[in-house]
Write an enzyme that holds these catalytic residues in place. Sequence first.
Site, PDB file in Angstrom:
ATOM      1  N   ASP A 125       0.691  -1.251   0.118  1.00  0.00           N
ATOM      2  CA  ASP A 125       0.004  -0.109  -0.007  1.00  0.00           C
ATOM      3  C   ASP A 125       0.779   1.348  -0.099  1.00  0.00           C
ATOM      4  OD1 ASP A 125      -2.245   1.691   0.391  1.00  0.00           O
ATOM      5  OD2 ASP A 125      -3.215   0.486   1.713  1.00  0.00           O
ATOM      6  N   LYS A 137       0.387  12.570  12.059  1.00  0.00           N
ATOM      7  CA  LYS A 137       1.049  13.653  12.315  1.00  0.00           C
ATOM      8  C   LYS A 137       0.491  15.110  12.984  1.00  0.00           C
ATOM      9  CE  LYS A 137       4.519  16.760  10.235  1.00  0.00           C
ATOM     10  NZ  LYS A 137       5.460  17.212   9.124  1.00  0.00           N
ATOM     11  N   ARG A 213      -0.494 -11.167  33.578  1.00  0.00           N
ATOM     12  CA  ARG A 213      -0.581 -11.094  35.322  1.00  0.00           C
ATOM     13  C   ARG A 213       0.935 -10.809  35.658  1.00  0.00           C
ATOM     14  NH1 ARG A 213      -3.523 -15.780  38.236  1.00  0.00           N
ATOM     15  NH2 ARG A 213      -2.701 -14.419  39.952  1.00  0.00           N
ATOM     16  N   HIS A 275       7.143 -27.700  31.575  1.00  0.00           N
ATOM     17  CA  HIS A 275       8.088 -26.750  31.401  1.00  0.00           C
ATOM     18  C   HIS A 275       8.775 -27.072  30.152  1.00  0.00           C
ATOM     19  CE1 HIS A 275       7.033 -26.232  35.629  1.00  0.00           C
ATOM     20  NE2 HIS A 275       7.423 -27.382  35.921  1.00  0.00           N
ATOM     21  N   ASN A 415      21.345 -31.882  27.065  1.00  0.00           N
ATOM     22  CA  ASN A 415      21.265 -33.071  26.491  1.00  0.00           C
ATOM     23  C   ASN A 415      20.002 -33.964  26.407  1.00  0.00           C
ATOM     24  OD1 ASN A 415      24.362 -32.981  25.769  1.00  0.00           O
ATOM     25  ND2 ASN A 415      24.573 -33.055  27.745  1.00  0.00           N
ATOM     26  N   ARG A 507      21.852 -33.049  13.613  1.00  0.00           N
ATOM     27  CA  ARG A 507      21.543 -32.727  15.248  1.00  0.00           C
ATOM     28  C   ARG A 507      20.615 -31.883  15.609  1.00  0.00           C
ATOM     29  NH1 ARG A 507      26.875 -29.277  17.352  1.00  0.00           N
ATOM     30  NH2 ARG A 507      25.709 -27.221  17.325  1.00  0.00           N
TER      31      ARG A 507
END
Length: 511
Positions: A125, A137, A213, A275, A415, A507
């Site tokens: 645009d 502005k 929170r 976790h 690991n 890996r």
Amino acid sequence: MGRLALISVTDKTGIVDFARQLTEEFDFEIISSGGTAKTLQSAGIPVIKVGEYTGSPEILGGRVKTLHPRIHGGILARRDWESDLAEMEANQIRPFDLVVVNLYPFEQTIANPEVTTAQAIEQIDIGGPAMLRASAKNFAHLTVISNPKYYEQYLSQLRQNNGEISLEFRQKMAGETFALTNAYDGAIAAYFASLNGETTRFNLAGNALQTLRYGENPHQSASWYGSGTTAQGWAKATLLQGKELSYNNLVDLEAARRLIAEFGSEEPAAAILKHTNPCGVAIGGSLVEAYTKAFNADSTSAFGGIVALNQAIDEATAKELTKTFLECVVAPDCSPVARDILAKKSKVRILTLPDLSQGEKQTVKVIAGGFLVQASDDVIETPDEWRVVTEKQPTPAQLAELLFAWKVSKHVKSNAIVVTKNQTTLGVGAGQMNRVGSVKIALEQAGEAAKGGYLASDGFFPFDDSVCTAAQFGIEAIVQPGGSLKDQDSIKAANELGLIMVLTGIRHFLH
């Protein structure tokens, strides 16, 4: 003459009702162009077309229509400057009281992997950002609105302030607008950088979605920002029930999404995380079977966990989900019957996110004085490219099991060691300072069930000790990336102990 509004929007959400109230309740005249003008006229709302007002037709297929002195003069004029007012009168320019503009859907366009560069460029645009920036502005003299969510607030301002708009609101809208144009230009710059292979600049911008929170701990403040100018990813998820999402919920949910995305949607799969580490992952003949297998893999850790499912929650799965305390459950959908069952556990956050496979192509980590950017680890696993390095060869079924274990290990903190059998995790060793420690944790967790099982390691074995430990527990096959100077020691041990070993050549460290 009434007050004047300029309306030109791509997102037409609520625009007809808003424009009708402006004209009927507050005596606004509306100048508009293109599709917006047609939409308003079709709804019976009187509109002055931009071309009629400026005396200049739209040209170049609509690329040039609002870039005109009568438009930008009416936006930028300072109403308390005599010279500006005189020039406006001399050039027959009317001042705008309101500018309502949003932008071409550039980000939605480039999100399509099939989009061509030419198609992307057409969605950049030009006139829209120019009008928005000019209006922002000059917020001292007019109001700019760049998001439909502010239409009602603007009308409320008019009603409460005898037809006036407070300076505070105008300034707030200016800030919102500059944030939008900044993010929009950033998305375009990032697109061209990707085309040109440039890494000299990286734009990071977001829209505030929610003040959380707190962060990881109660003493840490936190906010949730959405990337880009449109709702994406978790911002598009539907929270069917439960409390609002916390910082930790969102972090865990994203880890769960990345993991469940590994399994597509054809075979039912379930993942339970705590976790950000998986404590149970499984594939089953049905969704309830997959979830039950994942839960039983480590029912202790599953308590208070985050569950991701790759298919819509059905009645049977919902019943199982209510049998223990869970923090969050996310799935592509949830049947009405399942919703009724889950409602009995009203504190469990149930989310639907139709496309769990879509995530960011880059990951960002903040460091002192800057941040690090890397490509997401979204490589597609292809066992055909793996290398079997032992005398004992895997069957297709064994390769499938190794692939399952390998996919899960990719999402365990390094690991990382994952032990599986029957496409179910048996033991997970995560985040240890040495690989031997992770191997022992995973195998001891699996216990007797490890016999005949499969072991995946996200990194290579620098010594043969982990191979020997795996053999002691009865592991059948090992998949690991290889690449150690002492690979041959591990391969030799596997041969002597009758194990299968496959090297992937890649890996998956996750820090």
